[in-house]
Motif scaffolding. Structure first.
Motif, PDB file in Angstrom:
ATOM      1  N   GLU A 130      74.365  62.367  11.916  1.00 36.93           N
ATOM      2  CA  GLU A 130      73.086  62.912  12.209  1.00 36.93           C
ATOM      3  C   GLU A 130      73.273  64.142  13.179  1.00 36.93           C
ATOM      4  O   GLU A 130      72.889  64.097  14.469  1.00 36.93           O
ATOM      5  CB  GLU A 130      72.068  61.972  13.220  1.00 36.93           C
ATOM      6  CG  GLU A 130      71.779  60.760  11.986  1.00 36.93           C
ATOM      7  CD  GLU A 130      70.356  60.297  12.183  1.00 36.93           C
ATOM      8  OE1 GLU A 130      69.818  60.102  13.321  1.00 36.93           O
ATOM      9  OE2 GLU A 130      69.608  60.239  11.272  1.00 36.93           O
ATOM     10  N   HIS A 185      76.491  61.003   7.646  1.00 36.64           N
ATOM     11  CA  HIS A 185      75.575  59.712   7.874  1.00 36.64           C
ATOM     12  C   HIS A 185      74.286  60.165   8.442  1.00 36.64           C
ATOM     13  O   HIS A 185      74.378  60.711   9.471  1.00 36.64           O
ATOM     14  CB  HIS A 185      76.497  58.490   8.729  1.00 36.64           C
ATOM     15  CG  HIS A 185      77.507  58.026   8.241  1.00 36.64           C
ATOM     16  ND1 HIS A 185      78.004  57.334   7.359  1.00 36.64           N
ATOM     17  CD2 HIS A 185      78.921  58.604   8.799  1.00 36.64           C
ATOM     18  CE1 HIS A 185      79.186  57.060   7.132  1.00 36.64           C
ATOM     19  NE2 HIS A 185      80.037  57.760   8.100  1.00 36.64           N
ATOM     20  N   GLY A 187      69.952  58.755   8.724  1.00 35.16           N
ATOM     21  CA  GLY A 187      68.638  57.871   8.363  1.00 35.16           C
ATOM     22  C   GLY A 187      67.715  58.755   7.707  1.00 35.16           C
ATOM     23  O   GLY A 187      67.266  59.834   7.951  1.00 35.16           O
ATOM     24  N   LYS A 188      67.286  58.112   6.763  1.00 38.09           N
ATOM     25  CA  LYS A 188      66.072  58.648   5.664  1.00 38.09           C
ATOM     26  C   LYS A 188      64.896  59.244   6.439  1.00 38.09           C
ATOM     27  O   LYS A 188      64.355  60.301   6.159  1.00 38.09           O
ATOM     28  CB  LYS A 188      65.644  57.619   4.773  1.00 38.09           C
ATOM     29  CG  LYS A 188      66.871  57.376   3.893  1.00 38.09           C
ATOM     30  CD  LYS A 188      66.053  56.267   2.794  1.00 38.09           C
ATOM     31  CE  LYS A 188      67.142  55.762   1.646  1.00 38.09           C
ATOM     32  NZ  LYS A 188      66.782  54.706   0.892  1.00 38.09           N
ATOM     33  N   GLU A 189      64.557  58.633   7.582  1.00 38.24           N
ATOM     34  CA  GLU A 189      63.259  59.089   8.392  1.00 38.24           C
ATOM     35  C   GLU A 189      63.518  59.481   9.650  1.00 38.24           C
ATOM     36  O   GLU A 189      62.605  59.626  10.284  1.00 38.24           O
ATOM     37  CB  GLU A 189      62.249  57.841   8.447  1.00 38.24           C
ATOM     38  CG  GLU A 189      61.988  57.098   6.980  1.00 38.24           C
ATOM     39  CD  GLU A 189      61.208  58.118   6.064  1.00 38.24           C
ATOM     40  OE1 GLU A 189      60.351  58.916   6.712  1.00 38.24           O
ATOM     41  OE2 GLU A 189      61.283  58.138   4.742  1.00 38.24           O
ATOM     42  N   THR A 190      64.542  59.936   9.927  1.00 36.24           N
ATOM     43  CA  THR A 190      65.041  60.381  11.358  1.00 36.24           C
ATOM     44  C   THR A 190      64.604  61.800  11.526  1.00 36.24           C
ATOM     45  O   THR A 190      64.493  62.517  10.450  1.00 36.24           O
ATOM     46  CB  THR A 190      66.415  60.190  11.658  1.00 36.24           C
ATOM     47  OG1 THR A 190      67.202  60.797  10.877  1.00 36.24           O
ATOM     48  CG2 THR A 190      66.606  58.607  11.637  1.00 36.24           C
ATOM     49  N   LYS A 194      65.313  65.186   8.813  1.00 34.55           N
ATOM     50  CA  LYS A 194      64.096  65.853   8.396  1.00 34.55           C
ATOM     51  C   LYS A 194      64.087  67.514   8.970  1.00 34.55           C
ATOM     52  O   LYS A 194      64.014  68.274   8.403  1.00 34.55           O
ATOM     53  CB  LYS A 194      62.816  65.167   8.806  1.00 34.55           C
ATOM     54  CG  LYS A 194      62.607  63.856   8.056  1.00 34.55           C
ATOM     55  CD  LYS A 194      61.376  63.540   8.540  1.00 34.55           C
ATOM     56  CE  LYS A 194      61.029  62.153   7.754  1.00 34.55           C
ATOM     57  NZ  LYS A 194      59.632  61.511   8.095  1.00 34.55           N
ATOM     58  N   LEU A 215      73.295  58.206   3.310  1.00 38.16           N
ATOM     59  CA  LEU A 215      71.930  58.123   3.520  1.00 38.16           C
ATOM     60  C   LEU A 215      71.170  56.856   3.387  1.00 38.16           C
ATOM     61  O   LEU A 215      70.845  56.563   2.393  1.00 38.16           O
ATOM     62  CB  LEU A 215      70.817  59.389   2.953  1.00 38.16           C
ATOM     63  CG  LEU A 215      69.324  59.496   3.153  1.00 38.16           C
ATOM     64  CD1 LEU A 215      69.397  59.863   4.665  1.00 38.16           C
ATOM     65  CD2 LEU A 215      68.875  60.560   2.301  1.00 38.16           C
ATOM     66  N   LYS A 216      70.778  56.144   4.669  1.00 37.76           N
ATOM     67  CA  LYS A 216      70.073  54.915   4.742  1.00 37.76           C
ATOM     68  C   LYS A 216      69.215  54.665   5.399  1.00 37.76           C
ATOM     69  O   LYS A 216      68.650  55.615   5.907  1.00 37.76           O
ATOM     70  CB  LYS A 216      71.312  53.955   4.763  1.00 37.76           C
ATOM     71  CG  LYS A 216      72.511  53.700   3.695  1.00 37.76           C
ATOM     72  CD  LYS A 216      73.622  52.928   4.050  1.00 37.76           C
ATOM     73  CE  LYS A 216      74.490  52.810   2.838  1.00 37.76           C
ATOM     74  NZ  LYS A 216      75.851  52.029   3.130  1.00 37.76           N
ATOM     75  N   ASP A 217      68.793  53.420   5.667  1.00 32.34           N
ATOM     76  CA  ASP A 217      67.498  53.338   6.456  1.00 32.34           C
ATOM     77  C   ASP A 217      68.068  52.983   7.937  1.00 32.34           C
ATOM     78  O   ASP A 217      67.550  52.213   8.639  1.00 32.34           O
ATOM     79  CB  ASP A 217      66.592  51.977   6.230  1.00 32.34           C
ATOM     80  CG  ASP A 217      66.166  52.231   4.858  1.00 32.34           C
ATOM     81  OD1 ASP A 217      65.428  53.520   4.696  1.00 32.34           O
ATOM     82  OD2 ASP A 217      66.153  51.254   4.066  1.00 32.34           O
ATOM     83  N   TYR A 218      68.709  54.100   8.547  1.00 33.66           N
ATOM     84  CA  TYR A 218      69.235  53.929   9.778  1.00 33.66           C
ATOM     85  C   TYR A 218      68.088  54.394  10.695  1.00 33.66           C
ATOM     86  O   TYR A 218      67.430  55.244  10.348  1.00 33.66           O
ATOM     87  CB  TYR A 218      70.527  54.923   9.949  1.00 33.66           C
ATOM     88  CG  TYR A 218      71.690  54.611   9.140  1.00 33.66           C
ATOM     89  CD1 TYR A 218      72.460  53.383   9.187  1.00 33.66           C
ATOM     90  CD2 TYR A 218      72.038  55.707   8.402  1.00 33.66           C
ATOM     91  CE1 TYR A 218      73.352  52.962   8.589  1.00 33.66           C
ATOM     92  CE2 TYR A 218      73.391  55.225   7.586  1.00 33.66           C
ATOM     93  CZ  TYR A 218      73.879  54.067   7.747  1.00 33.66           C
ATOM     94  OH  TYR A 218      74.987  53.742   7.050  1.00 33.66           O
ATOM     95  N   ASP A 219      68.253  53.701  11.981  1.00 33.96           N
ATOM     96  CA  ASP A 219      67.022  54.099  12.979  1.00 33.96           C
ATOM     97  C   ASP A 219      67.634  55.110  13.863  1.00 33.96           C
ATOM     98  O   ASP A 219      68.748  55.605  13.773  1.00 33.96           O
ATOM     99  CB  ASP A 219      66.283  52.992  13.556  1.00 33.96           C
ATOM    100  CG  ASP A 219      67.202  52.190  14.187  1.00 33.96           C
ATOM    101  OD1 ASP A 219      68.209  52.405  14.584  1.00 33.96           O
ATOM    102  OD2 ASP A 219      67.049  50.893  14.455  1.00 33.96           O
TER     103      ASP A 219
END
Length: 219
Positions: A130, A185, A187-190, A194, A215-219
């Motif tokens: 990120e 690396h 997260g999809k929604e971070t 975006k 790309l995964k559901d990392y927070d």
């Protein structure tokens, strides 16, 4: 197991703090360089993560200007950048390391810096999480005024400075034929994915620069 302690590298009046852990059990031609994220105070990142890995390891602290300056310094001289490049190159030469065998790593601010200095120094591999591709945008979005003030020479409303700082990575890629192996690396929604990474990946594809995206559901 690699071991080391904090030292200071002096270059043209700039003092860069670092820890260099030299491989103990064999002569390694590899080097891992870790750049620090942005926090309440400057700290070395991933030192414990890499414990037990017997490879040359270089941890560079970003503490100039208070909480750091992305290892760059102030617009538009970026004098800290020159000192960091000199440190990296000296460590590589002194230890007989092939630049193709250097892995730069970091997360958030550290990820931004890892890719930046890999390009500046011609280093072979980058593993980042990120990254903040547009530095000034991130500092403005999160109201990190102390770092923004320092990097813009106390002119945070200087559009030229803001634009330049935001485009540093883009411009560096455009002027550089060299390209490392890159793993990102995210997260999809971070926010990072975006607001920073999506546009950057479009740019990389346009410029035919290869990358691997985790790309995964990392927070």
């Amino acid at each position: 197991m690699a071991s080391g302690y904090e030292k200071i590298y002096e270059y043209n009046g700039i003092n860069i703090k670092y820890i260099f852990k030299k491989s103990d059990n064999y002569v390694s031609n590899n080097l891992i360089i870790i750049f620090s994220a942005l926090g309440p105070k400057p700290v070395y990142n991933y030192v414990r993560t890499l414990e037990g890995i017997d490879e040359n390891q270089l941890f560079i602290l970003d503490d100039i200007g208070g909480r750091g300056c992305y290892y760059l310094g102030q617009y538009d001289t970026f004098y800290v950048e020159k000192a960091v490049i000199a440190l990296i190159n000296d460590i590589i030469v002194e230890n007989g390391i092939d630049k193709r065998n250097v892995v730069c790593g970091g997360s958030s601010k550290g990820g931004t810096s890892a890719l930046y200095f890999a390009l500046k120094c011609g280093l072979g591999h980058v593993v980042i999480a990120e990254p903040q591709i547009k530095i000034a945008k991130y500092l403005i979005d999160y109201s990190i005024n102390d770092v923004l003030d320092y990097m813009t020479n106390n002119n945070p409303n200087d559009i030229k400075a803001i634009t330049s700082i935001n485009s540093l990575l883009y411009e560096l890629i455009l002027e550089n034929n060299f390209w490392p192996d890159l793993i990102i690396h995210a997260g999809k929604e971070t926010y990072y994915f975006k607001e920073h990474i999506i546009d950057f990946l479009v740019f990389l594809r346009k410029e035919n620069r290869n990358y691997e995206l985790d790309l995964k559901d990392y927070d």
